[in-house]
Motif scaffolding. Structure first.
Motif, mmCIF file in Angstrom:
data_model
loop_
_atom_site.group_PDB
_atom_site.id
_atom_site.type_symbol
_atom_site.label_atom_id
_atom_site.label_comp_id
_atom_site.label_asym_id
_atom_site.label_seq_id
_atom_site.Cartn_x
_atom_site.Cartn_y
_atom_site.Cartn_z
ATOM 1 N N ASP A 1 -11.400 -67.105 -34.958
ATOM 2 C CA ASP A 1 -10.358 -65.703 -35.202
ATOM 3 C C ASP A 1 -11.289 -65.321 -33.909
ATOM 4 O OD1 ASP A 1 -10.360 -64.146 -35.899
ATOM 5 O OD2 ASP A 1 -11.123 -63.229 -37.237
ATOM 6 N N ALA B 1 -7.539 -61.255 -32.505
ATOM 7 C CA ALA B 1 -6.437 -60.357 -33.175
ATOM 8 C C ALA B 1 -7.630 -59.624 -31.815
ATOM 9 C CB ALA B 1 -7.249 -60.808 -34.516
ATOM 10 N N HIS C 1 0.389 -61.343 -39.810
ATOM 11 C CA HIS C 1 -1.517 -62.066 -40.407
ATOM 12 C C HIS C 1 -1.342 -59.881 -41.216
ATOM 13 C CE1 HIS C 1 -5.044 -60.195 -39.121
ATOM 14 N NE2 HIS C 1 -5.783 -61.488 -39.023
ATOM 15 N N HIS D 1 -5.088 -59.206 -42.570
ATOM 16 C CA HIS D 1 -5.877 -59.096 -43.209
ATOM 17 C C HIS D 1 -6.224 -57.203 -43.810
ATOM 18 C CE1 HIS D 1 -11.072 -59.031 -42.641
ATOM 19 N NE2 HIS D 1 -10.972 -57.991 -42.503
ATOM 20 N N GLN E 1 -15.715 -57.918 -47.774
ATOM 21 C CA GLN E 1 -16.708 -57.877 -48.233
ATOM 22 C C GLN E 1 -16.295 -57.470 -49.812
ATOM 23 O OE1 GLN E 1 -19.490 -59.207 -49.432
ATOM 24 N NE2 GLN E 1 -20.728 -57.826 -51.268
ATOM 25 N N GLY F 1 -9.871 -62.522 -43.332
ATOM 26 C CA GLY F 1 -11.073 -62.957 -44.211
ATOM 27 C C GLY F 1 -11.387 -62.417 -45.259
ATOM 28 N N GLY F 2 -12.252 -61.656 -44.984
ATOM 29 C CA GLY F 2 -12.511 -60.564 -46.339
ATOM 30 C C GLY F 2 -13.266 -61.702 -47.492
ATOM 31 N N ARG G 1 -18.016 -63.813 -42.971
ATOM 32 C CA ARG G 1 -19.197 -63.388 -44.147
ATOM 33 C C ARG G 1 -19.452 -64.672 -44.967
ATOM 34 N NH1 ARG G 1 -20.613 -57.876 -45.310
ATOM 35 N NH2 ARG G 1 -18.424 -57.603 -45.045
ATOM 36 N N TYR H 1 -23.198 -60.223 -39.837
ATOM 37 C CA TYR H 1 -23.502 -58.921 -38.953
ATOM 38 C C TYR H 1 -24.560 -58.668 -38.668
ATOM 39 C CZ TYR H 1 -18.164 -59.666 -40.563
ATOM 40 O OH TYR H 1 -16.747 -59.892 -40.405
ATOM 41 N N MET I 1 -24.405 -57.676 -34.822
ATOM 42 C CA MET I 1 -24.745 -55.648 -34.524
ATOM 43 C C MET I 1 -25.790 -55.111 -34.141
ATOM 44 S SD MET I 1 -22.640 -55.199 -37.970
ATOM 45 C CE MET I 1 -22.024 -52.953 -37.516
HETATM 46 N N1 LLP Z 1 -10.379 -61.666 -39.713
HETATM 47 C C1 LLP Z 1 -10.290 -60.293 -38.983
HETATM 48 C C2 LLP Z 1 -8.977 -59.479 -38.849
HETATM 49 C C3 LLP Z 1 -11.099 -59.094 -39.160
HETATM 50 O O1 LLP Z 1 -11.404 -57.740 -38.530
HETATM 51 C C4 LLP Z 1 -12.180 -59.366 -40.475
HETATM 52 C C5 LLP Z 1 -13.812 -58.268 -40.197
HETATM 53 C C6 LLP Z 1 -12.525 -60.684 -40.325
HETATM 54 C C7 LLP Z 1 -11.183 -61.663 -40.144
HETATM 55 C C8 LLP Z 1 -13.801 -61.478 -41.114
HETATM 56 O O2 LLP Z 1 -13.507 -61.443 -42.493
HETATM 57 P P1 LLP Z 1 -15.311 -61.067 -43.417
HETATM 58 O O3 LLP Z 1 -14.892 -62.649 -43.838
HETATM 59 O O4 LLP Z 1 -16.234 -61.535 -42.060
HETATM 60 O O5 LLP Z 1 -14.904 -60.053 -44.678
HETATM 61 N N2 LLP Z 1 -19.874 -55.497 -39.881
HETATM 62 C C9 LLP Z 1 -19.496 -55.041 -41.132
HETATM 63 C C10 LLP Z 1 -17.789 -55.774 -41.746
HETATM 64 C C11 LLP Z 1 -16.779 -55.892 -40.396
HETATM 65 C C12 LLP Z 1 -16.111 -56.732 -40.623
HETATM 66 C C13 LLP Z 1 -14.728 -56.414 -39.839
HETATM 67 N N3 LLP Z 1 -13.588 -57.595 -39.762
HETATM 68 C C14 LLP Z 1 -20.679 -55.383 -42.428
HETATM 69 O O6 LLP Z 1 -21.273 -55.645 -41.616
HETATM 70 O O7 LLP Z 1 -20.331 -55.708 -43.689
#
Ligand code: LLP
Length: 419
Positions: A88, A111, A204, A206, A210, A242-243, A282, A378, A382
């Motif tokens: 992604d 995305a 979609h 999302h 976390q 995700g998330g 994550r 991240y 980052m």
């Molecule tokens: N898909 C989309 C459209 C997203 O915006 C994101 C994360 C993911 C998937 C992946 O999410 P995950 O599975 O990693 O939670 N910098 C922040 C987190 C920002 C997340 C942005 N989008 C941190 O350090 O906690």
């Protein structure tokens, strides 16, 4: 002090004879060679997480697209690809990285709330699987580019379902106050319009990052079911984003991803879609890396003690930016007395801290090594050059072997393009 660190590190990081190891390699040996600060990853932990995630969603036809923004090192991406994941991406830079890592374009989803025309064009030219569309003008642009290239382009509409989640304010992305996604009225208007080249196949959704609870996912899927019925459009694809959350402290619970997967699959089955897309970031990489840093100075004050280390907010910004907690441990386990101290970096900002009131050995001193956990997602992605600091090196450990997967930046890299 390091009670139950397995919650974070599994069997892949931990103490052996009082020294901290990544798989079979002592951290001390790595930093002797590569210096500090330094990111260290466990390859086998990464593979373990990938497999665990894949197994959890195996009862349904799915495409798991690793969210590149979490960690975009090409060598990490190669491991994702070798283990069957798609990607992604949210920018041309990320797309170029995934292509360099050898991902099949047919497993890449694009995305992002603000894709430029050049970025969309680059995606079309490279025949990626689909775009997650967030804007009416964006789909018009895709339609025009489709006409130009005589190509049908698969699109999923990103819906803003106005669902709240229990996470940091900055990473909630499905509330109507946020910039993300299409409101349902606009989405239904777009669906009715019928484009010739932009082929809308699904949705979609999302929600944010976390997330430890399953209820927002279930609520979102239910809302989609209701919406589809209302507008008489039945998606072939659903991308739930995700998330999926991870433990940061030893007191945190791990999310039961198998249960999560099972429940989500059952809910998705009701939609009768052909394909479920997931975009975990994550969950897969978050706990598979540490930062190792050296103590520069210890400042003992009546009000507060400070341990000043050689890693700062430019290397790992999450505590400064979100107030996030990261597990911090000494590299050398000690059974002696402890004291509380703030672990701070060398940057000229009071917000430059890695941990507050962390328990450290009372005799902690210059030259000791500090381990900062939860550094896979991240963190490097980052990082910045703030205070004209070079970004650290990244090392990957696989059993008894370690390899450098990114060199520490050179000073010349800092002013590249300026002189
Ligand atoms: N898909 C989309 C459209 C997203 O915006 C994101 C994360 C993911 C998937 C992946 O999410 P995950 O599975 O990693 O939670 N910098 C922040 C987190 C920002 C997340 C942005 N989008 C941190 O350090 O906690």
């Amino acid at each position: 002090m390091e009670k139950n660190i397995e919650v974070i590190f599994g069997k892949f990081f931990g103490y052996k004879r009082n020294r901290f190891y990544v798989e079979d390699v002592p951290v001390r040996d790595i930093v002797e060679k590569w210096k500090t600060p330094c990111y260290i990853y466990s390859k086998n932990y990464l593979i373990y997480q990938i497999k665990k995630f894949k197994n959890s969603f195996s009862r349904i036809n799915s495409l798991i697209c690793y969210s590149v923004k979490a960690n975009s090192n090409i060598n990490i991406l190669k491991i994702m690809k070798e283990n069957g994941l798609g990607a992604d991406v949210v920018s041309e830079g990320e797309l170029r990285r995934t292509l360099l890592a050898g991902f099949s374009p047919s497993k890449i989803v694009f995305a992002g709330v603000g894709k430029s025309e050049e970025e969309i064009e680059f995606g079309i030219k490279n025949d990626i699987f689909c775009f997650n569309v967030e804007n009416e003008e964006e789909i018009n642009l895709i339609e025009n580019l489709g006409r130009k290239y005589k190509k049908e382009i698969l699109c999923n509409l990103r819906l803003n379902l106005d669902i709240d989640i229990d996470t940091h304010h900055y990473v909630k992305t499905s509330r109507k106050e946020t910039k993300f996604g299409l409101d349902l009225q606009t989405a239904s208007k777009i669906i009715k319009r019928k484009y010739k080249y932009a082929k809308i196949k699904g949705f979609h959704l999302h929600l944010g990052s976390q997330i430890k609870e399953i209820s927002p996912y279930i609520k979102a899927i239910e809302k989609v079911r209701e919406f589809s019925k209302n507008i008489n459009f039945f998606p072939e694809i659903i991308d739930i984003g995700g998330g999926f959350g991870i433990p940061y402290s030893v007191k945190d619970k791990s999310l039961d991803i198998e249960k999560f997967g099972e429940r989500i699959c059952r809910e998705v089955e009701k939609l009768k879609v052909k394909l479920l897309i997931l975009e975990p970031g994550r969950f897969i990489v978050g706990n598979t890396a540490i930062v190792v840093s050296k103590v520069l100075y210890v400042k003992r004050r009546k009000e507060k003690n400070f341990v000043i280390i050689d890693a700062g907010m430019n290397d790992l910004i999450r505590p400064a930016f979100y107030g996030s907690y990261h597990l911090i441990l000494p590299e050398k386990k000690s059974k002696g007395k402890e004291m509380k101290a703030d672990i701070v970096g060398p940057i000229c900002e009071s917000g430059d801290f890695l941990g507050k009131d962390v328990k450290v050995p009372v005799d902690i001193k210059r030259g000791d090594l500090i381990i900062i956990g939860n550094a896979g997602a991240y963190c490097f992605s980052m990082s910045s050059n703030y205070n004209s600091r070079r970004r650290p090196c990244e090392i990957l450990v696989d059993g008894k072997k370690e390899i450098e997967i990114r060199k520490r930046e050179e000073f010349e890299d800092l002013w590249k393009g300026e002189i």
